[in-house]
Motif scaffolding. Structure first.
Motif: not given
Ligand SMILES: *Cc1c(COP(=O)(O)O)cnc(C)c1O
Length: 497
Positions: A115-139
């Protein structure tokens, strides 16, 4: 602030930003991303000792994830480390005895350290997706030895733009771990049991990451794959935070003098948590020995003693199932340091591992890893430790933490060291109630609900919300597949939307 780039352990020409590394999870040729340089960070313990977990997280994450803005990091940290943790310190230190401190990493959603890392990973990942203008969904494609799966799903459930599929070894998890996973709600999650062990699941998942044809099909359906396993630096970096925080707490409570060297002991499986401690040491936390504790699956112990990594050995199911692993992925990152960052050598060794199940590094390379001490504890020793600590210190430990405690005692007997030692306490005893109750009372055959009541009476710790209702929740996932059908499960789940 300097800009930290990430390079692959198997091909340093693959060089990406932190946010890209988080999105990719693993490098395309199978290597793991590592920071190109160790960032410099100003660790003034007289300042840090008065900072909250969130403030220290902000500081550590900002230097490692340098293409995120301060605002972005703050948003991620605030949303991750909130009241879903049942202790406002997030990772409290429990003083046990004779200079031993338990860093309790199990106060999050699923009562294990993931939980220590996986509580924050989804937020880091969606922020990273926006930053990199990712159009696809992340699986998110995840193999679990029991704890990552639930923690990852709890983090990613109903997060827009993501889907997550988790594979766990059908016979290799505790009842509570299984129940936590198969009752997981969320439209974007899928859980699959496999006929095989964790290594089989992880190997197959890694193969899928390198499968160009699969990648193409999924891209056409609108998905890119990423990982929630500790191969993702988005897991590794948040795990560094609690070692910095723990040291600051020891200074704050006057348990140690500012600057005093301490040892860290970690119950180890995939070598992710202890690698984070190694990084904490590299950025300047005064850490002496890194004590790597294994259960009967002792492949890492042999490696640190001989330089030979031999995964071709009997695999045991133990009472510490989250450490039942023979291919410890993150060791690759340490190897990369030991071979002086020569990617061809890492490549060669990992090829040998995957083809022959074995590799050997030279003596003078192994000599560079003397900051590690490795040893093991079997199930009988682990049980005895759970009982002894309860009788002497009135503290109920989970079996993983007890493996580490046993190994700390072995280390102290051998070295006569009196360094203060922090043990990573990686799970709540409630997650492994059957083993713990048997160790404390000799009783067997209770139902999970009875076991929880017993534990509550024995420990005086109330039943965590994460498990109190779990046995009566509806089962939502019943898939079971053979290893060779894992890819088909992924294809069935990730349809075009
Ligand atoms: C995952 C896990 C471990 C092992 O951690 P690694 O980072 O894989 O070495 C130890 N204990 C528990 C309870 C875990 O969930």
């Amino acid at each position: 602030m300097s800009n930290i780039m990430y390079i692959s352990t198997r091909d340093t020409k693959n060089r990406v930003t932190a946010s890209q590394a988080i999105l990719k999870g693993i490098s395309q040729e199978g290597g793991l991303f590592v920071p190109e340089n160790i960032p410099t960070i100003d660790l003034d313990w007289n300042v840090l000792k008065n900072q909250s977990y969130q403030e220290i997280a902000q500081k550590v994450l900002s230097v490692f994830l340098s293409d995120f803005t301060q605002e972005e990091i703050r948003e991620c940290v605030t949303r991750a480390y909130d009241q879903k943790f049942d202790d406002q310190k997030i990772a409290p230190l429990h003083y046990l005895n004779e200079n031993i401190y338990l860093l309790e990493l199990f106060h999050g959603n699923t009562i294990a350290f993931k939980d220590m890392a996986l509580s924050i990973l989804p937020y880091l990942m969606t922020t990273a997706a926006k930053k990199n203008k990712l159009k696809e969904k992340i699986a998110i494609l995840t193999a679990t030895s029991g704890d990552t799966g639930k923690a990852a799903m709890a983090g990613f459930a109903d997060v827009d733009g993501t889907k997550i599929i988790v594979f766990y070894p059908k016979d290799g998890v505790s009842n509570i771990q299984r129940q936590q996973m198969i009752t997981q709600p969320g439209d974007n999650v899928k859980v699959v049991a496999i006929e095989g062990n964790f290594d089989d699941a992880q190997t197959e998942v890694k193969k899928m990451f390198q499968d160009q044809q699969l990648k193409q099909i999924l891209l056409e359906r609108g998905y890119v794959l990423s990982s929630a396993n500790s191969i993702n630096i988005g897991r590794l970096v948040p795990q560094i935070v609690y070692y910095v925080y723990a040291y600051a707490q020891l200074v704050k409570e006057n348990r140690i003098e500012n600057g005093r060297t301490i040892d860290i002991a970690v119950p180890t499986g995939n070598f992710g948590n202890i690698l984070a401690a190694y990084y904490a040491k590299k950025i300047g936390v005064p850490i002496g020995k890194l004590i790597c504790a294994a259960n009967r699956n002792n492949v890492l112990v042999d490696f640190f003693n001989s330089g030979q990594y031999n995964a071709k050995r009997e695999f045991y199911l133990t009472s510490s199932p989250s450490m039942d692993i023979l291919v410890s992925s993150n060791l690759e990152r340490l190897i990369y340091f030991l071979v002086d960052e020569q990617d061809q050598i890492v490549n060669q060794l990992m090829k040998e591992l995957s083809n022959k199940g074995i590799y050997q590094i030279e003596k003078q390379l192994l000599d560079k890893s003397t900051e590690f001490y490795a040893n093991q504890a079997d199930d009988a020793e682990t049980q005895a430790t759970i009982r002894k600590v309860y009788e002497e210190d009135h503290y109920v430990m989970d079996p993983h933490t007890a493996v580490a405690y046993t190994v700390v005692n072995k280390y102290r007997n051998y070295s006569q060291s009196t360094n203060p030692t922090i043990i990573a306490a990686t799970a709540s005893p409630y997650k492994f109630s059957e083993t713990v109750v048997a160790a404390l009372t000799g009783e067997k055959g209770h139902s999970e609900v009875q076991l929880m009541k017993k534990l509550k009476d024995l420990s005086n710790v109330s039943i965590p919300e994460a498990v109190s209702q779990i046995m009566s929740q509806p089962v939502l996932h019943q898939s079971e597949v053979m290893i060779e059908d894992m890819k088909q499960s992924v294809l069935t789940f990730l349809v075009k939307e």
